[in-house]
Design an enzyme around this catalytic site. Structure first.
Site, PDB file in Angstrom:
ATOM      1  N   ALA A  38       0.834  -1.202   0.000  1.00  0.00           N
ATOM      2  CA  ALA A  38       0.000   0.000   0.000  1.00  0.00           C
ATOM      3  C   ALA A  38       0.869   1.252   0.000  1.00  0.00           C
ATOM      4  CB  ALA A  38      -0.906   0.007   1.230  1.00  0.00           C
ATOM      5  N   TYR A 166      -4.667  13.392  30.088  1.00  0.00           N
ATOM      6  CA  TYR A 166      -4.374  12.528  28.941  1.00  0.00           C
ATOM      7  C   TYR A 166      -5.447  11.451  28.792  1.00  0.00           C
ATOM      8  CZ  TYR A 166      -2.198   8.832  26.186  1.00  0.00           C
ATOM      9  OH  TYR A 166      -1.956   7.853  25.243  1.00  0.00           O
TER      10      TYR A 166
END
Length: 301
Positions: A38, A166
């Site tokens: 790809a 986070y």
């Protein structure tokens, strides 16, 4: 089909974007996808780091088809004009700060929430016209299970602790990944959204990829005890890579490591607990539209 993380299916005609593909788990997602033939686009704000990552991948994958997209997820002004089509985007880039001071972006958003969640939310909206029938893969974190979202303080203005901020940013990102798939299905779109997490992925258990990542013999030895329960970032990339390539993967699924959700080959996990809270996800989605000025579904052709 028996999935083998080391014998990936061919994807020669496909094009995949990996945000944060220049380092960490994103680097290994890009490297592994490159082995399929790809075209892999590394989304990164640092051109020099992206060039180093591409050189490292090419040294291991001769003939790898790679390119770089200048992308700063901390800024809502980032564009994707260079892209013409995509078969998948891996929303992987993230930042984890450990300083006690809360930082904001030029748009006035808390830095981790902006980079990890809002930047990707806006990016998906901009990529929507290029992704018809493709896949949106959101890389979350198992730490998201450890926090709750305060819809009145999504960006931790009142209660800022770096690790919690986070985890909140990753929870918001994962909730919107599930919500995106529900909205795509309801609207009859062929694009699907899949959520993954890498488990416990440590630098000390990660193989060297000079100059992107260097591991000394001492680091390797010190990391061995942790390897009983955790893994390196190469293995941490496996769930996202499977979510991109495996034809059996379906929208709305959650994929993570097989052993206690911490290490091992990728497996399907149950979407439960806070991840299954559709009302919360819809409210986080609405707040994200307000904060970014972008609705990924309205951006579709």
């Amino acid at each position: 089909m028996q999935w083998d993380v080391r014998r990936l299916p061919r994807a020669d005609s496909k094009k995949f974007l990996v945000t944060g593909g220049n380092a960490g788990i994103g680097y290994f997602v890009a490297e592994q996808l490159a082995t399929t033939g790809a075209t892999v686009v590394l989304g990164s704000r640092d051109a020099a780091k992206a060039a180093a990552a591409m050189a490292s991948i090419r040294s291991r994958v001769p003939g790898a088809r790679l390119s770089h997209l200048q992308l700063d997820l901390a800024s809502l002004k980032s564009t994707v004009d260079e892209l013409d089509h995509l078969d998948a985007v891996v929303c992987n880039a993230g930042v984890l700060l450990d300083q006690p001071e809360r930082r904001e972006t030029e748009d006035g958003h808390e830095l981790m929430f902006a980079t990890n969640h809002l930047g990707h939310f806006a990016l998906i909206g901009r990529l929507a016209p290029l992704l018809s029938g493709g896949r949106v893969v959101t890389t979350g974190s198992f730490t998201a299970k450890s926090v709750r979202l305060d819809l009145g303080d999504l960006q931790s203005a009142r209660d800022y602790r770096p690790k919690d901020a986070y985890a909140r940013s990753k929870l918001a990102q994962m909730l919107c990944g599930f919500e995106l798939d529900r909205r795509l299905r309801a609207a009859g779109h062929a694009t699907m959204s899949v959520v993954t997490h890498p488990g416990g992925a440590l630098d000390s258990l990660t193989p060297s990829r000079p100059p992107v990542h260097l591991q000394t013999a001492g680091q390797r030895l010190r990391g061995l005890p942790a390897g009983i329960l955790l893994q390196g970032k190469e293995a941490g990339a496996w769930p996202a890579v499977r979510a991109v390539l495996d034809p059996s993967v379906q929208g709305g699924q959650l994929w993570g490591p097989r052993v206690f959700g911490l290490r091992g080959e990728p497996r399907l996990e149950a979407v439960q607990g806070v991840f299954a809270d559709k009302e919360l996800a819809a409210r986080v989605w609405s707040a994200s539209v307000d904060l970014t000025g972008v609705d990924p579904l309205e951006s579709r052709p």
